[in-house]
Design a protein around this motif. Structure first.
Motif, PDB file in Angstrom:
ATOM      1  N   SER A   1      38.555  47.780  38.882  1.00 60.34           N
ATOM      2  CA  SER A   1      38.965  48.312  37.590  1.00 60.34           C
ATOM      3  C   SER A   1      38.869  49.836  37.619  1.00 60.34           C
ATOM      4  O   SER A   1      37.876  50.386  38.097  1.00 60.34           O
ATOM      5  CB  SER A   1      38.036  47.736  36.521  1.00 60.34           C
ATOM      6  OG  SER A   1      38.189  48.460  35.335  1.00 60.34           O
TER       7      SER A   1
ATOM      8  N   TRP B   1      36.760  39.858  33.618  1.00 62.36           N
ATOM      9  CA  TRP B   1      36.773  40.990  34.548  1.00 62.36           C
ATOM     10  C   TRP B   1      35.684  41.981  34.136  1.00 62.36           C
ATOM     11  O   TRP B   1      35.288  42.023  32.964  1.00 62.36           O
ATOM     12  CB  TRP B   1      38.102  41.749  34.477  1.00 62.36           C
ATOM     13  CG  TRP B   1      39.331  40.974  34.800  1.00 62.36           C
ATOM     14  CD1 TRP B   1      39.909  40.825  36.032  1.00 62.36           C
ATOM     15  CD2 TRP B   1      40.185  40.262  33.888  1.00 62.36           C
ATOM     16  NE1 TRP B   1      41.061  40.067  35.925  1.00 62.36           N
ATOM     17  CE2 TRP B   1      41.249  39.701  34.628  1.00 62.36           C
ATOM     18  CE3 TRP B   1      40.152  40.029  32.501  1.00 62.36           C
ATOM     19  CZ2 TRP B   1      42.261  38.940  34.050  1.00 62.36           C
ATOM     20  CZ3 TRP B   1      41.164  39.269  31.920  1.00 62.36           C
ATOM     21  CH2 TRP B   1      42.197  38.733  32.699  1.00 62.36           C
TER      22      TRP B   1
ATOM     23  N   ILE C   1      36.752  42.199  41.141  1.00 55.02           N
ATOM     24  CA  ILE C   1      36.830  42.521  39.702  1.00 55.02           C
ATOM     25  C   ILE C   1      36.414  41.357  38.816  1.00 55.02           C
ATOM     26  O   ILE C   1      36.128  41.551  37.638  1.00 55.02           O
ATOM     27  CB  ILE C   1      38.258  42.966  39.303  1.00 55.02           C
ATOM     28  CG1 ILE C   1      39.297  41.911  39.707  1.00 55.02           C
ATOM     29  CG2 ILE C   1      38.588  44.309  39.906  1.00 55.02           C
ATOM     30  CD1 ILE C   1      40.723  42.219  39.248  1.00 55.02           C
ATOM     31  N   HIS C   2      36.363  40.139  39.379  1.00 55.78           N
ATOM     32  CA  HIS C   2      35.947  38.976  38.588  1.00 55.78           C
ATOM     33  C   HIS C   2      34.429  38.798  38.578  1.00 55.78           C
ATOM     34  O   HIS C   2      33.924  37.893  37.905  1.00 55.78           O
ATOM     35  CB  HIS C   2      36.575  37.699  39.145  1.00 55.78           C
ATOM     36  CG  HIS C   2      38.033  37.535  38.806  1.00 55.78           C
ATOM     37  ND1 HIS C   2      38.526  37.668  37.532  1.00 55.78           N
ATOM     38  CD2 HIS C   2      39.107  37.224  39.588  1.00 55.78           C
ATOM     39  CE1 HIS C   2      39.834  37.440  37.537  1.00 55.78           C
ATOM     40  NE2 HIS C   2      40.216  37.175  38.770  1.00 55.78           N
TER      41      HIS C   2
END
Ligand SMILES: C[S@@+](CC[C@H](N)C(=O)[O-])C[C@H]1O[C@@H](n2cnc3c(N)ncnc32)[C@H](O)[C@@H]1O
Length: 238
Positions: A174, A195, A145-146
């Motif tokens: 996400s 994110w 997600i990063h």
């Protein structure tokens, strides 16, 4: 992994230096993050169990090779993986502080031959390379997600190629669609965070198009404010 959107800015563009900034951020906030996220441990282990049970059943004595992306401090996931004497883990993280915490937690562990069954690899997950068909499982808890969304797609493609036939991919993403969510002070003054995500339907499509069969794709969280898309996908047996 924002627990609130009040001080985030979804409209911001993807920062060009986001990897350096995320590394600096986790280097600064690793202890705070690791303490804050203890409340999510049970859910991590619950999903991990869903892939470990079939993997261990199908290969009770042979060595299993698992890659963990964004391993953090190694607690509880890497630690759980190493509790099985036939599991070898390559645990990667971009943060020097997290890798050092993982080293301290895991290499002093009483688990049989833990030091011989663990490779800690510091760096950006998108730079990792493995031979095709060489891994039994790839797991990524709150880490893909990063990445910017395009890199998430490329990462999933690589993971699919690295897995052996019958191998598992477990990760959370996400649940909603966002190109860039930035928080300047997540979990502290130095806790800059980024994110992104494609959202549930698009993420599941990307996983399937990479050649993996989605066995589970559900939105859940330990409470109603921290919902994620959890994915378990399997590479076809042949
Ligand atoms: C939210 S924490 C999750 C850590 C751990 N997986 C857990 O469940 O507690 C995200 C982790 O991903 C790491 N990370 C962020 N971007 C990364 C990248 N591009 N490559 C490797 N690790 C990354 C961070 O340093 C951090 O330790």
């Amino acid at each position: 992994m924002a627990s609130t959107t009040s001080d985030s800015n979804p409209a911001q563009a993807v920062p060009s230096d986001l990897k350096d900034r995320l590394k600096a951020s986790y280097d600064a906030i690793a202890p705070e993050y690791n303490e804050w996220t203890v409340r999510h441990h049970a859910q991590r282990l619950q999903y991990l169990e869903k892939i470990l049970a079939p993997l261990l059943d199908s290969n009770p004595s042979g060595q299993l090779r698992v890659l963990e992306l964004g391993c953090g401090s190694g607690v509880p996931v890497t630690e759980k993986l190493l509790s099985y004497a036939n599991v070898h883990v390559t645990a990667n993280d971009i943060s020097t502080a997290q890798i050092e915490l993982a080293r301290a937690h895991l290499l002093g562990s009483a688990e049989a031959n833990a030091s011989e069954r663990l490779d800690l690899v510091e760096g950006d997950m998108t730079k990792l390379e493995f031979p095709d068909g060489s891994l039994d499982a790839v797991v990524a808890f709150y880490s893909i997600i990063h990445l910017p969304r395009e890199e998430q797609t490329e990462m999933i493609g690589k993971i699919a190629r690295w897995l052996k036939p019958g191998g598992y991919f477990l990760a959370n993403f996400s649940q909603g669609e966002a190109e860039s969510v930035v928080m300047d002070k997540w979990l502290g003054e130095k806790g800059w965070a980024f994110w992104s995500g494609w959202g549930k339907e698009a993420t599941l499509k990307i996983v399937e198009e990479a050649g993996l069969h989605v066995e589970l794709g559900e939105v859940s969280g330990h409470d109603t404010k921290e919902l994620f898309l959890w994915v378990i996908a399997k590479r076809a047996d042949h």
